[in-house]
Design a protein around this motif. Structure first.
Motif, PDB file in Angstrom:
ATOM      1  N   ILE A 139       1.898  -1.126  -8.540  1.00 32.32           N
ATOM      2  CA  ILE A 139       3.162  -1.772  -8.161  1.00 32.32           C
ATOM      3  C   ILE A 139       3.579  -2.897  -9.096  1.00 32.32           C
ATOM      4  N   GLY A 140       2.650  -3.341  -9.957  1.00 35.47           N
ATOM      5  CA  GLY A 140       2.955  -4.410 -10.899  1.00 35.47           C
ATOM      6  C   GLY A 140       2.419  -5.754 -10.451  1.00 35.47           C
ATOM      7  N   SER A 141       1.927  -6.504 -11.400  1.00 34.96           N
ATOM      8  CA  SER A 141       1.304  -7.793 -11.091  1.00 34.96           C
ATOM      9  C   SER A 141       2.303  -8.833 -10.599  1.00 34.96           C
ATOM     10  N   GLU A 142       3.573  -8.652 -10.944  1.00 36.79           N
ATOM     11  CA  GLU A 142       4.578  -9.632 -10.528  1.00 36.79           C
ATOM     12  C   GLU A 142       4.856  -9.595  -9.034  1.00 36.79           C
ATOM     13  N   VAL A 143       4.558  -8.473  -8.358  1.00 35.45           N
ATOM     14  CA  VAL A 143       4.795  -8.393  -6.919  1.00 35.45           C
ATOM     15  C   VAL A 143       3.504  -8.296  -6.098  1.00 35.45           C
TER      16      VAL A 143
ATOM     17  N   GLU B 217      -2.388  -3.248  -7.723  1.00 35.29           N
ATOM     18  CA  GLU B 217      -1.692  -4.096  -8.705  1.00 35.29           C
ATOM     19  C   GLU B 217      -1.206  -3.267  -9.887  1.00 35.29           C
ATOM     20  N   HIS B 218      -2.051  -2.367 -10.374  1.00 36.77           N
ATOM     21  CA  HIS B 218      -1.681  -1.501 -11.493  1.00 36.77           C
ATOM     22  C   HIS B 218      -0.470  -0.637 -11.116  1.00 36.77           C
TER      23      HIS B 218
ATOM     24  N   VAL C   6      -9.708  -1.414  -5.370  1.00 34.40           N
ATOM     25  CA  VAL C   6      -8.473  -1.111  -4.629  1.00 34.40           C
ATOM     26  C   VAL C   6      -7.385  -2.107  -5.012  1.00 34.40           C
ATOM     27  N   GLN C   7      -7.751  -3.382  -5.078  1.00 33.20           N
ATOM     28  CA  GLN C   7      -6.754  -4.384  -5.467  1.00 33.20           C
ATOM     29  C   GLN C   7      -6.232  -4.115  -6.873  1.00 33.20           C
TER      30      GLN C   7
ATOM     31  N   TRP D 141       0.833  -1.198   0.000  1.00 33.12           N
ATOM     32  CA  TRP D 141       0.000   0.000   0.000  1.00 33.12           C
ATOM     33  C   TRP D 141       0.870   1.252   0.000  1.00 33.12           C
ATOM     34  N   ALA D 142       1.889   1.293   0.839  1.00 36.62           N
ATOM     35  CA  ALA D 142       2.767   2.464   0.913  1.00 36.62           C
ATOM     36  C   ALA D 142       3.390   2.749  -0.448  1.00 36.62           C
TER      37      ALA D 142
END
Length: 164
Positions: free
Chosen positions: A140-144, A137-138, A132-133, A35-36
């Motif tokens: 920070i990237g789906s890989e993390v 995801e958008h 929110v999810q 989140w941060a």
């Protein structure tokens, strides 16, 4: 002895895979960290909020009616942008409190009082959870992005706001 250890590890792994994912201490820390990163600062927060609310209204257009007071008909207005900022600020506070349950529960009870008279349904909370999810995801990237941590931890927050 090695066989016993291997058996215990196997049982623990199977139990973990079969159990519903929970918002435990590790999940809470991961959600806070992710989140941060996603929430960021400055104008990035406004863009993040815009992404989330556009997603909400795309998937639940009738939800706009809940936001007439803050111009939910147009998410670009100053009234709605200010509201979006307040909502994300409240969510930020709840996420920050995930590892302090007594204070989190007090905050959730306060938010529950605010939402009680607003006709917010379980479907609305579900839509916001999903938005929110998707926003995190958008960002920070789906890989993390860890959906297995986010789903149950957002449920803790939305269930508390819903008064459940």
């Amino acid at each position: 002895m090695k066989s016993l250890i291997a058996l215990v590890c196997l049982v623990a792994a199977v139990d973990y895979c079969l159990a519903d994912h929970v918002c435990g201490p590790l999940q809470r820390l991961k959600v806070k960290r992710q989140w941060a990163e996603a929430y960021g600062s400055g104008s990035g927060r406004e863009d993040f909020g815009h992404y989330i609310w556009a997603h909400v209204f795309q998937h639940a257009p009738a939800a706009r009616d809940l936001f007439q007071r803050v111009r939910g008909d147009n998410i670009h207005t100053p009234e709605f942008r200010a509201h979006a900022t307040r909502v994300l600020g409240g969510l930020d506070m709840c996420i920050a409190l995930l590892d302090d349950e007594p204070v989190l529960n007090t905050q959730l009870a306060h938010l529950a009082k605010q939402h009680k008279s607003r006709a917010v349904t379980a479907d609305h909370y579900s839509t916001v959870e999903h938005a929110v999810q998707m926003g995190v995801e958008h960002s920070i990237g789906s890989e993390v992005f860890d959906q297995d941590a986010w789903k149950p931890c957002l449920k803790v927050i939305t269930a508390g706001i819903a008064g459940n």
